[in-house]
Scaffold this active site. Sequence first.
Site, mmCIF file in Angstrom:
data_model
loop_
_atom_site.group_PDB
_atom_site.id
_atom_site.type_symbol
_atom_site.label_atom_id
_atom_site.label_comp_id
_atom_site.label_asym_id
_atom_site.label_seq_id
_atom_site.Cartn_x
_atom_site.Cartn_y
_atom_site.Cartn_z
ATOM 1 N N CYS A 124 -62.045 -1.065 3.822
ATOM 2 C CA CYS A 124 -62.697 0.111 3.226
ATOM 3 C C CYS A 124 -62.214 0.240 1.783
ATOM 4 O O CYS A 124 -61.537 -0.661 1.264
ATOM 5 C CB CYS A 124 -62.445 1.371 4.049
ATOM 6 S SG CYS A 124 -60.709 1.861 4.165
ATOM 7 N N ARG A 169 -60.463 4.909 6.884
ATOM 8 C CA ARG A 169 -61.375 4.292 7.863
ATOM 9 C C ARG A 169 -60.913 2.935 8.378
ATOM 10 O O ARG A 169 -60.971 2.671 9.588
ATOM 11 C CB ARG A 169 -62.781 4.142 7.261
ATOM 12 C CG ARG A 169 -63.467 5.457 6.994
ATOM 13 C CD ARG A 169 -64.664 5.279 6.092
ATOM 14 N NE ARG A 169 -64.259 4.798 4.774
ATOM 15 C CZ ARG A 169 -65.075 4.358 3.847
ATOM 16 N NH1 ARG A 169 -66.375 4.314 4.090
ATOM 17 N NH2 ARG A 169 -64.624 3.962 2.671
ATOM 18 N N ASP A 203 -66.929 8.566 5.060
ATOM 19 C CA ASP A 203 -65.551 8.509 4.565
ATOM 20 C C ASP A 203 -64.904 9.895 4.662
ATOM 21 O O ASP A 203 -65.278 10.802 3.913
ATOM 22 C CB ASP A 203 -65.568 8.024 3.115
ATOM 23 C CG ASP A 203 -64.175 7.684 2.618
ATOM 24 O OD1 ASP A 203 -63.196 8.130 3.254
ATOM 25 O OD2 ASP A 203 -64.076 6.978 1.609
HETATM 26 P P1 4NP Z 1 -60.909 5.058 2.820
HETATM 27 O O1 4NP Z 1 -60.968 6.490 2.105
HETATM 28 O O2 4NP Z 1 -61.687 4.110 1.943
HETATM 29 O O3 4NP Z 1 -61.597 5.283 4.148
HETATM 30 O O4 4NP Z 1 -59.447 4.702 2.960
HETATM 31 C C1 4NP Z 1 -60.583 6.695 0.768
HETATM 32 C C2 4NP Z 1 -59.241 6.774 0.438
HETATM 33 C C3 4NP Z 1 -58.865 7.017 -0.880
HETATM 34 C C4 4NP Z 1 -59.840 7.192 -1.843
HETATM 35 C C5 4NP Z 1 -61.181 7.099 -1.505
HETATM 36 C C6 4NP Z 1 -61.556 6.857 -0.204
HETATM 37 N N1 4NP Z 1 -59.460 7.462 -3.184
HETATM 38 O O5 4NP Z 1 -60.340 7.822 -3.989
HETATM 39 O O6 4NP Z 1 -58.271 7.328 -3.538
#
Ligand code: 4NP
Length: 139
Positions: free
Chosen positions: A8, A14, A113
């Site tokens: 992800c 996720r 997300d």
């Molecule tokens: P992930 O969620 O891709 O499901 O781990 C996110 C975690 C951090 C960020 C964006 C999405 N961020 O902008 O730092």
Amino acid sequence: MKKIVFVCLGNICRSPMAEFVMKEMTDELHIESRATSSWEEGNPIHRGTQAIFRKHAIAYNQHKTSMRMTREDFLTFDLIIGMDAQNVLDLKAMAPEGTENKIVQFAEKSVPDPWYTGDFDETYSIVREGCRVWLKRIN
Ligand code: 4NP
């Protein structure tokens, strides 16, 4: 043993959720997770995802921290599963030649997300159902 990696954007919400949900379902696959970005590099699994693991009694590694996909990862893993459509586009752009065909999307619809939605329960039910489908597909 077949090696799969869930990917992800941040590798804190996720993809670690999919990693440990899938590990709970089988011992017959090598399963890891990674990020497409280095935004969360070195940071632990989001506390919302950790709360989901505890709520559903899913074993997980509390010390797992965010890691970005490396060139080596593209060569090593047999199956590279992006959690949403943008992850798949980013992975294809990063992929060393000859590894693009290992990249697939987790499900037809992008996994929401929880970093943005705040709804870890919704993401968990989608991840659990998707992992069940992948397990059948791989075995
Ligand atoms: P992930 O969620 O891709 O499901 O781990 C996110 C975690 C951090 C960020 C964006 C999405 N961020 O902008 O730092």
